[in-house]
Structure formats: structure tokens, C-alpha cells
Design a protein around this motif. Structure first.
Motif, PDB file in Angstrom:
ATOM      1  N   ALA A 115       0.831  -1.209   0.000  1.00 56.92           N
ATOM      2  CA  ALA A 115       0.000   0.000   0.000  1.00 56.92           C
ATOM      3  C   ALA A 115       0.863   1.257   0.000  1.00 56.92           C
ATOM      4  O   ALA A 115       0.560   2.234  -0.696  1.00 56.92           O
ATOM      5  CB  ALA A 115      -0.931  -0.006   1.207  1.00 56.92           C
ATOM      6  N   ARG A 116       1.948   1.240   0.770  1.00 56.99           N
ATOM      7  CA  ARG A 116       2.840   2.414   0.790  1.00 56.99           C
ATOM      8  C   ARG A 116       3.544   2.596  -0.551  1.00 56.99           C
ATOM      9  O   ARG A 116       3.772   3.730  -0.996  1.00 56.99           O
ATOM     10  CB  ARG A 116       3.848   2.286   1.929  1.00 56.99           C
ATOM     11  CG  ARG A 116       3.262   2.598   3.297  1.00 56.99           C
ATOM     12  CD  ARG A 116       4.349   2.801   4.340  1.00 56.99           C
ATOM     13  NE  ARG A 116       5.005   1.567   4.687  1.00 56.99           N
ATOM     14  CZ  ARG A 116       4.584   0.734   5.634  1.00 56.99           C
ATOM     15  NH1 ARG A 116       3.485   1.016   6.318  1.00 56.99           N
ATOM     16  NH2 ARG A 116       5.254  -0.377   5.908  1.00 56.99           N
ATOM     17  N   LEU A 117       3.864   1.484  -1.198  1.00 59.94           N
ATOM     18  CA  LEU A 117       4.480   1.575  -2.520  1.00 59.94           C
ATOM     19  C   LEU A 117       3.516   2.192  -3.529  1.00 59.94           C
ATOM     20  O   LEU A 117       3.924   2.977  -4.389  1.00 59.94           O
ATOM     21  CB  LEU A 117       4.937   0.189  -2.990  1.00 59.94           C
ATOM     22  CG  LEU A 117       6.201  -0.354  -2.309  1.00 59.94           C
ATOM     23  CD1 LEU A 117       6.390  -1.827  -2.638  1.00 59.94           C
ATOM     24  CD2 LEU A 117       7.432   0.448  -2.748  1.00 59.94           C
ATOM     25  N   PHE A 118       2.232   1.831  -3.432  1.00 57.13           N
ATOM     26  CA  PHE A 118       1.240   2.465  -4.306  1.00 57.13           C
ATOM     27  C   PHE A 118       1.317   3.979  -4.178  1.00 57.13           C
ATOM     28  O   PHE A 118       1.336   4.715  -5.163  1.00 57.13           O
ATOM     29  CB  PHE A 118      -0.184   2.009  -3.943  1.00 57.13           C
ATOM     30  CG  PHE A 118      -0.549   0.622  -4.398  1.00 57.13           C
ATOM     31  CD1 PHE A 118      -0.021   0.083  -5.552  1.00 57.13           C
ATOM     32  CD2 PHE A 118      -1.448  -0.137  -3.669  1.00 57.13           C
ATOM     33  CE1 PHE A 118      -0.373  -1.187  -5.977  1.00 57.13           C
ATOM     34  CE2 PHE A 118      -1.808  -1.407  -4.075  1.00 57.13           C
ATOM     35  CZ  PHE A 118      -1.265  -1.938  -5.236  1.00 57.13           C
ATOM     36  N   THR A 119       1.336   4.448  -2.925  1.00 58.67           N
ATOM     37  CA  THR A 119       1.332   5.886  -2.663  1.00 58.67           C
ATOM     38  C   THR A 119       2.633   6.545  -3.110  1.00 58.67           C
ATOM     39  O   THR A 119       2.628   7.560  -3.819  1.00 58.67           O
ATOM     40  CB  THR A 119       1.113   6.149  -1.161  1.00 58.67           C
ATOM     41  OG1 THR A 119      -0.152   5.589  -0.771  1.00 58.67           O
ATOM     42  CG2 THR A 119       1.117   7.641  -0.875  1.00 58.67           C
ATOM     43  N   LYS A 120       3.755   5.961  -2.712  1.00 54.89           N
ATOM     44  CA  LYS A 120       5.049   6.580  -2.995  1.00 54.89           C
ATOM     45  C   LYS A 120       5.377   6.599  -4.489  1.00 54.89           C
ATOM     46  O   LYS A 120       6.014   7.537  -4.989  1.00 54.89           O
ATOM     47  CB  LYS A 120       6.150   5.851  -2.236  1.00 54.89           C
ATOM     48  CG  LYS A 120       6.123   6.091  -0.729  1.00 54.89           C
ATOM     49  CD  LYS A 120       7.308   5.422  -0.038  1.00 54.89           C
ATOM     50  CE  LYS A 120       7.346   5.732   1.446  1.00 54.89           C
ATOM     51  NZ  LYS A 120       8.526   5.130   2.100  1.00 54.89           N
TER      52      LYS A 120
END
Length: 220
Positions: free
Chosen positions: A192-197
Motif C-alpha cells: 500500500a505504501r508503494l502504491f502511494t510513494k
């Protein structure tokens, strides 16, 4: 609630065949058909379907340009590319344009329908049994000449880099958790953090990011 689908293919037989098949599945509802890329863009904007099944090779505006316009302007519509994989060298371009995945016309009908459901659910074609063979061929294809230099791996932690590498290999969250000795919930959080970043819409775009950063290898 049924999944609203638009079919875009310049061959009427392909569109009618898919429509007839989907008619037997109450969760899939064909709300429109397009014979060109420009018509696909118009229908996406007018109808806001959940999934637009897009052929690549169409007269006038091709499926890649249509995909780029749709994903840039239609936030709720996901594009599933339909292609003849062995003959089409434009799959990479379609995914870069924002497609959430791709299926080949000679795949089993059940796999094509499953792909539509997966994309509609907000995931992408990384699931075992559907995508691994395709992703393996995708990451082994040379990138366009202008994109061969890996882009820098910046803005993510070392653990996120490890997770991204495994996503690029087609690993599921459960498999990532097993390989990195973390919980599935932690693996999901990293993804999920990779999606955002990385500004990714779905897992296919994470595969592309891993590929462009030189992290992706063929799924094993």
C-alpha cells in the motif's frame, strides 16, 4: 452489483462473442461496444464503466493511446488490454499507458472473465494462474530504446525495495510474507505504501516500476 463493462475491438465477431458469453454471467454487464480507440474513449467518458476491455490494434486511434486518455481522465474506469500476445509488441506500451493488465485472445474464456473480475476489484493481473506466464514474458521483453536505462530507486525504504522486487516477480502478498518472514498484513502495508510513494494505480504498475528500476526479473 454487476460489473459494468465496455468492449472495444474493431472486429464485431470478437465483441459479439464476448457479449454472448458475458450474458450467461449475472455479475458482468456489457453496457457498450466500441470499434475504435476514439469511440472507446468517448464511451468511457459517457458511461464510466468499471472495466473497459481494450484491443490494441484498431483503426485511427489505437488501444495504447486510447488507454492513456482513459486512465488520465476516467478515474473509475480500469482498462484490461485484449491482444494477440505472440504477435503484438505493444504490451509494454499499453501497461505504461495505464492499463491494469492484459489478456490474450486465445486464453480460456473463464480466464478472461476472471481477469475482468480481478481488474474490477481494483487488483491487477499478478494473480497466480493468470498472470505469471504473461508477466514473465513481459519483464523479459526489452524496453523501448528510450527507456532502457534503469530509473533511480529513490524515496522507498530498503524493505519496500525488497517488497517491490518480489511484486515485480509476480509474488502475491502471502508469498511476499513467506519469503521475507513477515506477516501478510505487514506485506499488504508495504505494498500500500508503494502504491502511494510510486503513484501506482495497481500491482501491474508496481511491476512496471520494478522493471524500470532494474529490480524485476521473470517470476520463478
Amino acid at each position: 452489483m454487476s460489473i459494468r463493462v465496455v468492449l472495444a475491438d474493431d472486429q464485431p465477431l470478437v465483441r459479439s462473442g464476448l457479449r454472448v458469453i458475458m450474458a450467461d454471467h449475472p455479475d458482468l454487464n456489457v453496457v457498450g461496444e466500441a470499434a475504435s480507440g476514439a469511440e472507446a474513449v468517448r464511451l468511457a467518458r459517457e458511461l464510466s464503466p468499471d472495466v473497459l476491455v481494450m484491443d490494441i490494434r484498431m483503426p485511427g486511434m489505437d488501444g495504447i493511446e486510447a488507454t492513456r486518455l482513459i486512465t488520465a481522465t476516467c478515474d473509475t474506469t480500469r482498462v484490461l488490454v485484449l491482444t494477440t500476445f505472440d504477435e503484438d509488441d505493444h504490451v509494454y506500451g499499453a501497461l505504461r499507458a495505464g492499463a491494469s493488465g492484459f489478456v490474450v485472445k486465445d486464453m480460456a474464456v473463464d480466464d478472461i472473465l476472471a481477469a475482468i473480475r480481478v481488474v474490477a476489484a481494483g487488483d491487477a493481473l499478478i494473480a497466480p494462474g493468470v498472470a505469471r506466464r504473461l508477466i514473465a514474458e513481459f519483464v523479459n521483453r526489452p524496453a523501448p530504446a528510450t527507456e532502457r536505462s534503469p530509473r533511480p530507486v529513490t524515496g522507498i525504504t530498503e524493505r519496500e525495495r525488497e517488497v517491490l522486487t518480489l511484486v515485480g516477480r509476480g509474488r502475491s502478498n502471502t508469498e511476499i510474507a513467506d519469503e521475507l518472514f513477515i506477516s501478510v498484513a505487514t506485506a499488504k502495508s508495504h505494498v500500500a505504501r508503494l502504491f502511494t510513494k510510486l503513484g501506482a494505480r495497481d500491482r501491474v504498475q508496481l511491476v512496471i516500476a520494478a522493471y524500470e528500476m532494474g529490480l524485476a526479473t521473470a517470476p520463478r
